[in-house]
Write a protein that holds these residues in place. Structure first.
Motif, PDB file in Angstrom:
ATOM      1  N   SER A 260       0.742 -15.933   1.329  1.00 29.29           N
ATOM      2  CA  SER A 260      -0.605 -15.431   1.539  1.00 29.29           C
ATOM      3  C   SER A 260      -1.610 -16.325   0.844  1.00 29.29           C
ATOM      4  O   SER A 260      -1.321 -16.898  -0.203  1.00 29.29           O
ATOM      5  CB  SER A 260      -0.736 -14.018   0.961  1.00 29.29           C
ATOM      6  OG  SER A 260       0.057 -13.124   1.697  1.00 29.29           O
TER       7      SER A 260
ATOM      8  N   ASP B  50      -2.378  -5.459  -2.789  1.00 29.15           N
ATOM      9  CA  ASP B  50      -1.884  -4.852  -1.550  1.00 29.15           C
ATOM     10  C   ASP B  50      -0.425  -5.227  -1.307  1.00 29.15           C
ATOM     11  O   ASP B  50       0.385  -4.401  -0.910  1.00 29.15           O
ATOM     12  CB  ASP B  50      -2.723  -5.315  -0.355  1.00 29.15           C
ATOM     13  CG  ASP B  50      -4.066  -4.610  -0.319  1.00 29.15           C
ATOM     14  OD1 ASP B  50      -4.265  -3.680  -1.129  1.00 29.15           O
ATOM     15  OD2 ASP B  50      -4.922  -4.982   0.500  1.00 29.15           O
ATOM     16  N   ARG B  51      -0.128  -6.475  -1.551  1.00 23.98           N
ATOM     17  CA  ARG B  51       1.248  -6.942  -1.362  1.00 23.98           C
ATOM     18  C   ARG B  51       2.186  -6.211  -2.325  1.00 23.98           C
ATOM     19  O   ARG B  51       3.293  -5.846  -1.970  1.00 23.98           O
ATOM     20  CB  ARG B  51       1.338  -8.432  -1.685  1.00 23.98           C
ATOM     21  CG  ARG B  51       0.631  -9.316  -0.708  1.00 23.98           C
ATOM     22  CD  ARG B  51       1.634 -10.167   0.029  1.00 23.98           C
ATOM     23  NE  ARG B  51       1.386 -10.102   1.438  1.00 23.98           N
ATOM     24  CZ  ARG B  51       2.262 -10.454   2.363  1.00 23.98           C
ATOM     25  NH1 ARG B  51       3.459 -10.874   2.013  1.00 23.98           N
ATOM     26  NH2 ARG B  51       1.969 -10.369   3.634  1.00 23.98           N
TER      27      ARG B  51
ATOM     28  N   PRO C  52       2.428 -13.277   5.867  1.00 20.21           N
ATOM     29  CA  PRO C  52       1.431 -13.567   4.846  1.00 20.21           C
ATOM     30  C   PRO C  52       0.027 -13.158   5.304  1.00 20.21           C
ATOM     31  O   PRO C  52      -0.295 -13.263   6.484  1.00 20.21           O
ATOM     32  CB  PRO C  52       1.504 -15.095   4.717  1.00 20.21           C
ATOM     33  CG  PRO C  52       2.880 -15.458   5.127  1.00 20.21           C
ATOM     34  CD  PRO C  52       3.272 -14.445   6.167  1.00 20.21           C
ATOM     35  N   THR C  53      -0.747 -12.665   4.361  1.00 18.18           N
ATOM     36  CA  THR C  53      -2.145 -12.371   4.645  1.00 18.18           C
ATOM     37  C   THR C  53      -2.929 -13.649   4.382  1.00 18.18           C
ATOM     38  O   THR C  53      -2.772 -14.260   3.328  1.00 18.18           O
ATOM     39  CB  THR C  53      -2.667 -11.301   3.663  1.00 18.18           C
ATOM     40  OG1 THR C  53      -1.746 -10.213   3.643  1.00 18.18           O
ATOM     41  CG2 THR C  53      -4.045 -10.825   4.064  1.00 18.18           C
TER      42      THR C  53
ATOM     43  N   ASP D 146       3.986  -3.623   1.995  1.00 16.00           N
ATOM     44  CA  ASP D 146       5.134  -4.173   2.691  1.00 16.00           C
ATOM     45  C   ASP D 146       5.341  -5.646   2.321  1.00 16.00           C
ATOM     46  O   ASP D 146       4.525  -6.494   2.619  1.00 16.00           O
ATOM     47  CB  ASP D 146       4.893  -4.052   4.196  1.00 16.00           C
ATOM     48  CG  ASP D 146       6.075  -4.590   4.982  1.00 16.00           C
ATOM     49  OD1 ASP D 146       7.086  -4.951   4.356  1.00 16.00           O
ATOM     50  OD2 ASP D 146       5.968  -4.627   6.215  1.00 16.00           O
ATOM     51  N   ARG D 147       6.455  -5.908   1.695  1.00 12.90           N
ATOM     52  CA  ARG D 147       6.691  -7.267   1.224  1.00 12.90           C
ATOM     53  C   ARG D 147       7.258  -8.183   2.304  1.00 12.90           C
ATOM     54  O   ARG D 147       7.326  -9.385   2.138  1.00 12.90           O
ATOM     55  CB  ARG D 147       7.644  -7.247   0.051  1.00 12.90           C
ATOM     56  CG  ARG D 147       7.046  -6.445  -1.065  1.00 12.90           C
ATOM     57  CD  ARG D 147       7.879  -6.434  -2.296  1.00 12.90           C
ATOM     58  NE  ARG D 147       7.141  -5.666  -3.285  1.00 12.90           N
ATOM     59  CZ  ARG D 147       7.308  -5.799  -4.569  1.00 12.90           C
ATOM     60  NH1 ARG D 147       8.168  -6.664  -5.030  1.00 12.90           N
ATOM     61  NH2 ARG D 147       6.605  -5.080  -5.412  1.00 12.90           N
TER      62      ARG D 147
ATOM     63  N   PRO E  16       5.716 -10.821  -4.636  1.00 11.14           N
ATOM     64  CA  PRO E  16       4.389 -10.804  -4.022  1.00 11.14           C
ATOM     65  C   PRO E  16       3.586 -11.970  -4.600  1.00 11.14           C
ATOM     66  O   PRO E  16       3.562 -12.170  -5.816  1.00 11.14           O
ATOM     67  CB  PRO E  16       3.800  -9.469  -4.495  1.00 11.14           C
ATOM     68  CG  PRO E  16       4.980  -8.610  -4.767  1.00 11.14           C
ATOM     69  CD  PRO E  16       6.024  -9.554  -5.306  1.00 11.14           C
TER      70      PRO E  16
ATOM     71  N   VAL F  64       0.102 -14.833  -4.023  1.00 12.86           N
ATOM     72  CA  VAL F  64      -1.083 -15.254  -3.282  1.00 12.86           C
ATOM     73  C   VAL F  64      -1.519 -16.626  -3.791  1.00 12.86           C
ATOM     74  O   VAL F  64      -1.432 -16.917  -4.980  1.00 12.86           O
ATOM     75  CB  VAL F  64      -2.236 -14.228  -3.423  1.00 12.86           C
ATOM     76  CG1 VAL F  64      -2.696 -14.119  -4.861  1.00 12.86           C
ATOM     77  CG2 VAL F  64      -3.409 -14.588  -2.521  1.00 12.86           C
TER      78      VAL F  64
ATOM     79  N   GLY G  40       3.505  -9.556  -9.542  1.00 10.34           N
ATOM     80  CA  GLY G  40       3.001 -10.472  -8.526  1.00 10.34           C
ATOM     81  C   GLY G  40       2.529 -11.745  -9.199  1.00 10.34           C
ATOM     82  O   GLY G  40       2.361 -11.790 -10.422  1.00 10.34           O
TER      83      GLY G  40
ATOM     84  N   VAL H 220      -5.683  -8.867  -2.315  1.00  9.85           N
ATOM     85  CA  VAL H 220      -4.563  -9.209  -1.436  1.00  9.85           C
ATOM     86  C   VAL H 220      -3.251  -9.069  -2.206  1.00  9.85           C
ATOM     87  O   VAL H 220      -2.280  -8.480  -1.727  1.00  9.85           O
ATOM     88  CB  VAL H 220      -4.697 -10.649  -0.888  1.00  9.85           C
ATOM     89  CG1 VAL H 220      -3.378 -11.124  -0.298  1.00  9.85           C
ATOM     90  CG2 VAL H 220      -5.801 -10.721   0.152  1.00  9.85           C
ATOM     91  N   LEU H 221      -3.252  -9.583  -3.415  1.00  6.70           N
ATOM     92  CA  LEU H 221      -2.033  -9.525  -4.214  1.00  6.70           C
ATOM     93  C   LEU H 221      -1.625  -8.084  -4.495  1.00  6.70           C
ATOM     94  O   LEU H 221      -0.454  -7.712  -4.366  1.00  6.70           O
ATOM     95  CB  LEU H 221      -2.233 -10.292  -5.522  1.00  6.70           C
ATOM     96  CG  LEU H 221      -0.999 -10.426  -6.414  1.00  6.70           C
ATOM     97  CD1 LEU H 221       0.146 -11.092  -5.670  1.00  6.70           C
ATOM     98  CD2 LEU H 221      -1.337 -11.221  -7.677  1.00  6.70           C
TER      99      LEU H 221
END
Lengths: 341, 341
Positions: free
Chosen positions: B159, B311-312, B321-322, B316-317, B145, B147, B123, B308-309
């Motif tokens: 995100s 989690d990505r 975006p979060t 689910d990619r 992934p 952020v 990521g 957040v990163l």
DNA sequence: GTGAAAGCGCTAACAG
DNA sequence: CTGTTAGCGCTTTCAC
């Protein structure tokens, strides 16, 4: 059909009408490949969106293209200049930097080192000379190219680049003493597991002692490496009497905090009290008052350390450690002045 | 006989009297291995001095155990808190951080991103939303992934975790305006390719305009992100007349430089001039005078962004975006006061 | 100068 | 629960 997200060297080879071996060669030994074939390969790379897989390269036991850096903290200015300089230089040589912070914990440092080694970094940079036995042992067993930054030591176990911190302490003490101060306080962080701070402090104390000056225990302040804690500790000091006429701080951040404390107590720096730092951080010269300090040349140390490390990586690993002493220099500025009695 | 410097999983397996697969499993799926076998394996690891080869692991197309971080610079306090928080959190989840600096150059950033991808980072974390088309494109194509930290944007392409910088600008302008100031100067860095600074500046200008206040061009100062340059630029300003009664700085470092300039010109902050920052860096509260600023919570942003990163990476990619907005908050402190006329 | 083939260290099926 | 087997993507001899 390949998964489109992961183009590999074979896809490129097919596209370029050559063998995978040739594609590989064009990366690693470009002079062994015909210019014209190279062109075709480059084109194929663009078309396919290929990105080399360094992991697959690293597995050959060859270059991983990474070096590791372990620092106590990224949280403040102390190592910023140093890391930036190191990072830029290392990048210039095609390496990517893996960074880890140990929070001044030497056991943690060992774990981090192992982790970096798992990633097969080609070399490691550390701060100072205080490391656990396990750390030194591992470095030695694996024969890892390594460089220690920030403190010069003539008999260091590993290569090092830095100023002599004891000398820095001596110089700053000499300066303060030469201005006529005798009522002197010190503000240092915990010197355990921190050879830089320890050496500085030793230098200060030894020099002052040689001049017949001793620092009473209640003027030997322990603070953290932060403006806020330094300010707090200095205020504690100022709440009591007598006051020193000068305070020698372990570094510029601490000095800054002490200056704020003094100012907030209505004192004028340097008229009422002289305050010194060590390190000459980038803002120390342009602050008001500017800070009298010892220049430690973080940029030079970072850059030099990077090239020492790269030389080790590329060169003879059995050779004696390379030790480079970066000169320290007093920077007399506005935060200190002659004692007027 | 193996080269003693490079023990591999097979050596460990033999020593432990199991198969390589079992050793591998004991690392990656420990619950699928008998406790007793695990013990034997651990012992063998200790005896042989084995260190896992993450590169070989990464090649399976699986986890490399690294994430990449690209920041404009490591050279000053601006990103220190953020990076430290990010780094600690990411490590807690077993990742190692690859760091690269782009010196605020977006083309360079693209090259760095490619390099990180070569190392198969799982990521990537970036600062802000200003990135080159190529960067966004690559991120998208490879489905990396990612952020973005430090600036919230409700319609961001990727995100993000951060405060709303425009709001920060509005809040600080509101504060200054509410204190009765109308003769206001601004000191911002180059806002091109820097959405954080740009948004802040827009917020300031728009709010002041809404109050019928405009900032003349000669009070719209451009400075770099350094105490020294900010001080220099502020001195230039003070050399001319009329003087503003307040200066809004793009961040705390710049504010600090301006305060030093004012003090060195014999002005009292805030009596003679009010000065504000944005960012609430760690020393802003304990400096003297303490700086009125906008709290942007770098620690929270760094930590949140890391999760957040992660989690990505694990999740689910394809998901939207979060976007996490971290509230900003005015910190009214000593560097500002009501305009007395 | 280029291709074929072996293998780097590890992991994920698949049997057992 | 554990071993066998077949690769992962790349690099490097060794031929041609």
């Amino acid at each position: 059909m390949k998964k489109n997200t992961n183009v590999d060297i074979i896809d490129v080879a097919i596209k370029a009408g050559v063998s995978p071996a040739t594609v590989s060669r064009s990366f690693n030994h470009p002079n062994k490949v015909l210019k014209s074939t190279q062109k075709r390969i480059e084109k194929a790379i663009l078309q396919t969106g290929y990105i080399r897989n360094r992991a697959a390269q690293a597995i050959q036991g060859k270059r991983s293209g990474t070096v590791g850096l372990i620092v106590p903290t990224l949280d403040n200015a102390i190592f910023s200049n140093l890391i930036q300089a190191f990072s830029v230089e290392i990048r210039q040589h095609g390496f990517t930097m893996l960074v880890a912070t140990n929070g001044y914990d030497l056991d943690d440092e060992y774990t981090l080192l192992r982790s970096l080694l798992e990633h097969r970094v080609e070399g490691v940079a550390l701060i100072g000379h205080d490391h656990s036995k396990e750390t030194y042992n591992l470095l030695n067993i694996r024969n890892v190219p390594v460089v220690s930054m920030w403190n010069y030591k003539e008999d260091s176990l590993i290569s090092c680049v830095g100023g002599e911190n004891k000398e820095a302490g001596i110089e700053i003490a000499k300066h303060i003493s030469s201005l006529g101060h005798t009522k002197i306080a010190m503000a240092f962080p915990n010197v355990e597991d921190n050879d830089r701070a320890r050496d500085r402090k030793i230098g200060v104390v030894e020099y002052l002692n040689s001049q017949g000056i001793t620092i009473p225990e209640y003027w030997d302040i322990k603070t953290e490496y932060s403006v806020s804690d330094a300010r707090y500790c200095a205020e504690e000091l100022f709440n009591k009497y007598p006051h020193p006429t000068a305070i020698i701080a372990g570094n510029d951040v601490i000095a800054r905090g002490i200056i704020y404390a003094a100012q907030s107590y209505g004192m004028n720096v340097p008229k009422d009290i002289s305050i010194t730092g060590i390190g000459d951080f980038s803002s120390s010269e342009s602050s008001f008052p500017s800070i009298t300090t010892i220049r430690m040349r973080p940029n030079k140390v970072g850059k030099k350390a990077a090239s020492v490390l790269i030389d080790r990586i590329n060169g003879d690993r059995e050779a004696e450690p390379t030790r480079i002493k970066v000169s320290v220099e007093i920077k007399s500025r506005e935060s200190t002045m002659t004692l007027k009695n």
